[in-house]
Design a protein around this motif. Structure first.
Motif, mmCIF file in Angstrom:
data_model
loop_
_atom_site.group_PDB
_atom_site.id
_atom_site.type_symbol
_atom_site.label_atom_id
_atom_site.label_comp_id
_atom_site.label_asym_id
_atom_site.label_seq_id
_atom_site.Cartn_x
_atom_site.Cartn_y
_atom_site.Cartn_z
ATOM 1 N N GLN A 60 0.845 -1.194 0.000
ATOM 2 C CA GLN A 60 0.000 0.000 0.000
ATOM 3 C C GLN A 60 0.875 1.236 0.000
ATOM 4 O O GLN A 60 1.872 1.314 0.716
ATOM 5 N N ALA A 61 0.494 2.188 -0.848
ATOM 6 C CA ALA A 61 1.191 3.472 -0.854
ATOM 7 C C ALA A 61 0.189 4.548 -1.199
ATOM 8 O O ALA A 61 -0.791 4.303 -1.897
ATOM 9 N N GLY A 62 0.452 5.725 -0.732
ATOM 10 C CA GLY A 62 -0.440 6.830 -1.071
ATOM 11 C C GLY A 62 0.145 8.131 -0.581
ATOM 12 O O GLY A 62 1.125 8.164 0.167
ATOM 13 N N SER A 63 -0.431 9.207 -1.063
ATOM 14 C CA SER A 63 -0.079 10.515 -0.529
ATOM 15 C C SER A 63 -1.381 11.291 -0.436
ATOM 16 O O SER A 63 -2.291 11.091 -1.234
ATOM 17 N N TYR A 64 -1.475 12.132 0.538
ATOM 18 C CA TYR A 64 -2.729 12.824 0.790
ATOM 19 C C TYR A 64 -2.889 13.951 -0.212
ATOM 20 O O TYR A 64 -2.079 14.859 -0.289
ATOM 21 N N GLY A 71 0.808 16.845 -4.266
ATOM 22 C CA GLY A 71 1.371 15.725 -3.527
ATOM 23 C C GLY A 71 1.609 16.071 -2.066
ATOM 24 O O GLY A 71 2.163 17.110 -1.752
ATOM 25 N N GLY A 72 1.173 15.204 -1.172
ATOM 26 C CA GLY A 72 1.519 15.334 0.234
ATOM 27 C C GLY A 72 2.604 14.332 0.560
ATOM 28 O O GLY A 72 3.246 13.799 -0.331
ATOM 29 N N ALA A 73 2.798 14.072 1.856
ATOM 30 C CA ALA A 73 3.829 13.122 2.265
ATOM 31 C C ALA A 73 3.437 11.715 1.828
ATOM 32 O O ALA A 73 2.286 11.308 1.959
ATOM 33 N N LEU A 74 4.391 10.986 1.302
ATOM 34 C CA LEU A 74 4.150 9.620 0.854
ATOM 35 C C LEU A 74 4.174 8.680 2.051
ATOM 36 O O LEU A 74 5.066 8.756 2.881
ATOM 37 N N ASP A 97 2.488 9.706 -12.149
ATOM 38 C CA ASP A 97 2.234 11.148 -12.192
ATOM 39 C C ASP A 97 3.570 11.854 -11.956
ATOM 40 O O ASP A 97 4.331 12.060 -12.900
ATOM 41 N N THR A 98 3.885 12.195 -10.715
ATOM 42 C CA THR A 98 5.197 12.810 -10.463
ATOM 43 C C THR A 98 6.316 11.783 -10.470
ATOM 44 O O THR A 98 7.479 12.124 -10.675
ATOM 45 N N GLY A 99 5.968 10.514 -10.197
ATOM 46 C CA GLY A 99 6.971 9.456 -10.139
ATOM 47 C C GLY A 99 7.449 9.148 -8.731
ATOM 48 O O GLY A 99 8.183 8.176 -8.524
ATOM 49 N N HIS A 100 7.050 9.935 -7.752
ATOM 50 C CA HIS A 100 7.501 9.728 -6.364
ATOM 51 C C HIS A 100 7.137 8.334 -5.844
ATOM 52 O O HIS A 100 7.971 7.642 -5.273
ATOM 53 N N THR A 101 5.877 7.936 -6.061
ATOM 54 C CA THR A 101 5.391 6.677 -5.500
ATOM 55 C C THR A 101 6.167 5.492 -6.063
ATOM 56 O O THR A 101 6.723 4.682 -5.312
#
Ligand code: IMP
Ligand code: MG
Length: 172
Positions: A60-64, A71-74, A97-101
């Motif tokens: 599970q991963a997500g950002s608020y 993007g919020g904190a991952l 999207d941004t690629g962070h996840t």
């Protein structure tokens, strides 16, 4: 609501992705790891299409954030991640999207001793990427609009739709 990608287009593209994954792995067993919750439909359809001995698991991963995709904190929850040591892993996500996840998850799974790690996304938004990560398998490139359906949500709604719809023009 405008339909961007129909159910039929999604299903035929998933079949194409499955054929290229089969060709790339040549009979080797896979571990398909879906990113909860957005990739559940992709995981279910792709896993059933790929004709290779596969294990299926989730992380599970997500950002608020809301429709503006600020993007919020991952956060990452690996409670349900199976053992991937020695496995050929493909991480599946709904959208890049941004690629962070995806880049954070690839790093995390790489630390668990897999034989290899690749990534697959159903959608990739053009012109949004911040973190340099190239997915190994991409379903569709889409313009910068907030989309829902086939696993993708707005405030946890609309995931059940069999197609990809445009929820809102992305103001960013
Ligand atoms: P990234 O870390 O910015 O690449 O964000 C990827 C995550 O953001 C995805 O797994 C989605 O959960 C979410 N996301 C990004 N764009 C959209 C969208 O248009 N609709 C729904 N969710 C989105
Ligand atoms: Mg997601």
């Amino acid at each position: 609501m405008e339909i961007l990608i129909t159910q039929e287009q999604i299903q035929s593209r998933i079949a194409e992705l499955a054929r290229s994954i089969e060709a790339d792995y040549e009979g080797r067993p896979l571990s398909l790891i879906g990113v909860m919750t957005g990739s559940l439909m992709l995981l279910a359809d792709l896993a059933r299409s790929i004709q290779l001995p596969s294990r299926v698991g989730v992380i599970q991963a997500g950002s608020y954030r809301g429709a503006t995709t600020v993007g919020g904190a991952l956060y990452i929850n690996d409670t349900f991640l199976p053992d991937v040591a020695g496995r050929d892993v493909i991480i599946l996500d709904d959208i890049l999207d941004t690629g962070h996840t995806l880049s954070a998850l690839k790093d995390l799974i790489a630390q668990r001793g897999p034989n290899s790690v690749r990534t697959a996304v159903l959608l990739r938004k053009i012109g949004r990427q911040i973190v340099p990560i190239e997915p190994d398998y991409t379903g569709f490139e889409i313009p910068n609009r907030f989309v829902i359906g086939y696993g993708l949500d707005f405030n946890d709604d609309y995931r059940h739709l069999p197609h990809i719809g445009v929820f809102a023009e992305d103001p960013e």
